[in-house]
Write an enzyme that holds these catalytic residues in place. Sequence first.
Site, PDB file in Angstrom:
ATOM      1  CG  ASP A 195      -0.205   0.013   2.544  1.00 30.05           C
ATOM      2  OD1 ASP A 195       0.822  -0.685   2.666  1.00 30.05           O
ATOM      3  OD2 ASP A 195      -0.641   0.729   3.468  1.00 30.05           O
ATOM      4  CG  HIS A 506      -1.632  -7.428  -1.666  1.00 20.17           C
ATOM      5  ND1 HIS A 506      -2.905  -7.611  -2.138  1.00 20.17           N
ATOM      6  CD2 HIS A 506      -1.688  -6.327  -0.878  1.00 20.17           C
ATOM      7  CE1 HIS A 506      -3.703  -6.672  -1.647  1.00 20.17           C
ATOM      8  NE2 HIS A 506      -2.984  -5.882  -0.878  1.00 20.17           N
ATOM      9  CG  ASP A 550       3.065 -16.215  -6.748  1.00 18.50           C
ATOM     10  OD1 ASP A 550       2.963 -15.015  -6.398  1.00 18.50           O
ATOM     11  OD2 ASP A 550       3.660 -16.575  -7.786  1.00 18.50           O
ATOM     12  CD  GLU A 559       0.618  -5.569   1.929  1.00 14.14           C
ATOM     13  OE1 GLU A 559      -0.333  -6.074   2.540  1.00 14.14           O
ATOM     14  OE2 GLU A 559       0.774  -4.339   1.806  1.00 14.14           O
TER      15      GLU A 559
HETATM   16  O1  9MR Z   1       2.657  -6.803   9.271  1.00 17.06           O
HETATM   17  C1  9MR Z   1       1.391  -6.521   9.842  1.00 17.06           C
HETATM   18  C2  9MR Z   1       0.874  -7.766  10.529  1.00 17.06           C
HETATM   19  O2  9MR Z   1       1.722  -8.116  11.600  1.00 17.06           O
HETATM   20  C3  9MR Z   1      -0.541  -7.534  11.008  1.00 17.06           C
HETATM   21  O3  9MR Z   1      -1.046  -8.749  11.548  1.00 17.06           O
HETATM   22  C4  9MR Z   1      -1.400  -7.079   9.837  1.00 17.06           C
HETATM   23  C5  9MR Z   1      -2.842  -6.828  10.207  1.00 17.06           C
HETATM   24  O4  9MR Z   1      -2.950  -5.780  11.086  1.00 17.06           O
HETATM   25  O5  9MR Z   1      -0.861  -5.884   9.288  1.00 17.06           O
HETATM   26  C6  9MR Z   1       0.431  -6.053   8.767  1.00 17.06           C
HETATM   27  O6  9MR Z   1       0.898  -4.838   8.307  1.00 17.06           O
HETATM   28  C7  9MR Z   1       0.313  -4.307   7.139  1.00 17.06           C
HETATM   29  C8  9MR Z   1      -0.090  -2.879   7.481  1.00 17.06           C
HETATM   30  O7  9MR Z   1      -1.156  -2.908   8.399  1.00 17.06           O
HETATM   31  C9  9MR Z   1      -0.474  -2.077   6.256  1.00 17.06           C
HETATM   32  N1  9MR Z   1       0.559  -2.147   5.249  1.00 17.06           N
HETATM   33  C10 9MR Z   1       0.867  -3.504   4.864  1.00 17.06           C
HETATM   34  C11 9MR Z   1       1.379  -4.275   6.044  1.00 17.06           C
HETATM   35  C12 9MR Z   1       1.848  -5.679   5.632  1.00 17.06           C
HETATM   36  O8  9MR Z   1       0.812  -6.527   5.310  1.00 17.06           O
END
Ligand code: 9MR
Length: 585
Positions: A195, A506, A550, A559
């Site tokens: 994102d 992602h 994937d 992601e």
């Molecule tokens: O890395 C984060 C993970 O530990 C959490 O469980 C998850 C849900 O809250 O969020 C992950 O972080 C994401 C962030 O909220 C937004 N940008 C992408 C991050 C990686 O997925």
Amino acid sequence: MKNPLLLLLPLIFILCFNCVASASREISGAQTVSDTPDRILVNQVGYHPHSDKIALIRVKTAKFEVIDVNSGKVVFTGKPGPFKYWDQSGDSVCAADFSAVTIPGKYQICLKDNSVCSYVFEIGRDVYTDVAKASLKAFYLNRSGIEITKEFGGKWARPAGHPDTEVIVHASASSEKRPEGTIISSAGGWYDAGDYNKYIVNSGISTYTLLLFCQMYPEFCKNFNGNIPESNNAIPDVMDELLVNLRWMLTMQDPDDGGVYHKLTNKKFCDFVMPDKATDPRYVVLKSTAASLDFTATMAMASRVLTQSDSKELVFLGKTCLEAAQKSYAWANANPAVYFKNPTDISTGAYDDMELSDEFFWAATELGLAKNDMMLISQKEIQAQKTRVPSWDYSGMTGIISLSLSDLPKATNHKTEAQKILLDYADMLVAVSENSAYKVSLDFFKWGSNSDVVNQALIKLVAYKVSGDEKYLASVQGDVDYILGRNATGYCFVTGFGSRQVMNIHHRPSGSDGITDPYPGFLAGGPNTVVLNDCPEINRSTFPAKSYADAECSYSTNEVAINWNAPLFFVLSAMDLHSQNDKIK
Ligand code: 9MR
């Protein structure tokens, strides 16, 4: 859009994971072999000549052969160890040790008259150089607010997006001098992940990890060419890259009271469009205790590293960082329980953490080390930290690492205590990997499980630095092997590398640039069972170590993120350095 057939691949992979594929194919430079590489798992990028080399075999066989693919000759014959079951993957594998093969070249492992063969892999001294470089270049490719040029981005060149020079103060962040709707500038930094938002908590640990690398391996950093726009200046490229984010972090501090905004974000995650097409308004949201503490720790660490620099500009910046750290620490102590929760009109990443004693410990530790004032932390607080890998929501271990490596005379007692905790933890990780069927310390699959693997490796590298004991390096090799292909999914998890490549991360730019190949050098989050329904069409395995897709829709397994790439770069570069020096001390 990418080739639509590629979207089906994950599904085909999941359905066929355990079935026998037997089509023949030609591997360039090798003899014709059956297409069965999933049955022999190797590090698809390769091995240093003198490292441990262990493949995992999933079929019953009396012997295995290592074949030089150029000559077609068998260079080594071995007997695999016993089958071992892994409850995380639901399958059994046996270890094939071919460490005796040390001559650089390209090889395959084959069974049963070449009816089953692994992917081709390399043995060589600089075998991790390219992947390490790509893993730092990934930060450049994820820079916010700048154009990615053809010279440095190659086919991933793109126009600038998100200038962030006109960011709106959200109602949750409103203060007397900066009421709701005030426009501030907060340009630069890295996009967090797939994102386009920028989050202080996650920026803190990512930037700290790269600062730690600069502190531990200064000579490597001096010689490392990351091929980024700043490569020709006098500052090491790793430092140049982290400064991009450090400078942005400074803009997230409210100059009036020292508190730090939790994030700079759109109200909701945008569609898969390129950065310059993602033009929704941007907001700074709530000043939080966690953000202020992580900011404190990172700025204090930066001040220590930067003031060691030959550059006057960096020494000056280091002083600015320390002043900023003191202000944010004061704010956090005056506001110790402002826990972040998304306001009702905001739905992007929360990085929310309800347990902040470890963040307080980390901030106090870094500030104490930066100010040569160890009164800020007690032995009791050191002992109270949990032995867990560093993560955006757990800062105890980053504090322990910093104390373990300190040279401050005043910190001697703290250092002794911290080193004991760190070495005990690293020993436990090594013991787990030695007993594990897949030869890794990972035995719990959270979101971003691959980052836990590289962070465990980072702990072992710090343990090696502290103790000089080579057993830690052997265990790191297992972690690197896992990331680069010797895992239960059979994927090499760094984009652009390996034989079974991750293609559909992602990641908004990768998903909207019209280029088939994803941005290279990114670590995919990896298997986990935290979220199983992110792709409604895909039934992921319920075995955590195989629960990976994937597929672009799989935000929970595929992601990418800056806090995952920072330890990736750290570990690959340290192993690269190891091959150059044969020792990382
Ligand atoms: O890395 C984060 C993970 O530990 C959490 O469980 C998850 C849900 O809250 O969020 C992950 O972080 C994401 C962030 O909220 C937004 N940008 C992408 C991050 C990686 O997925």
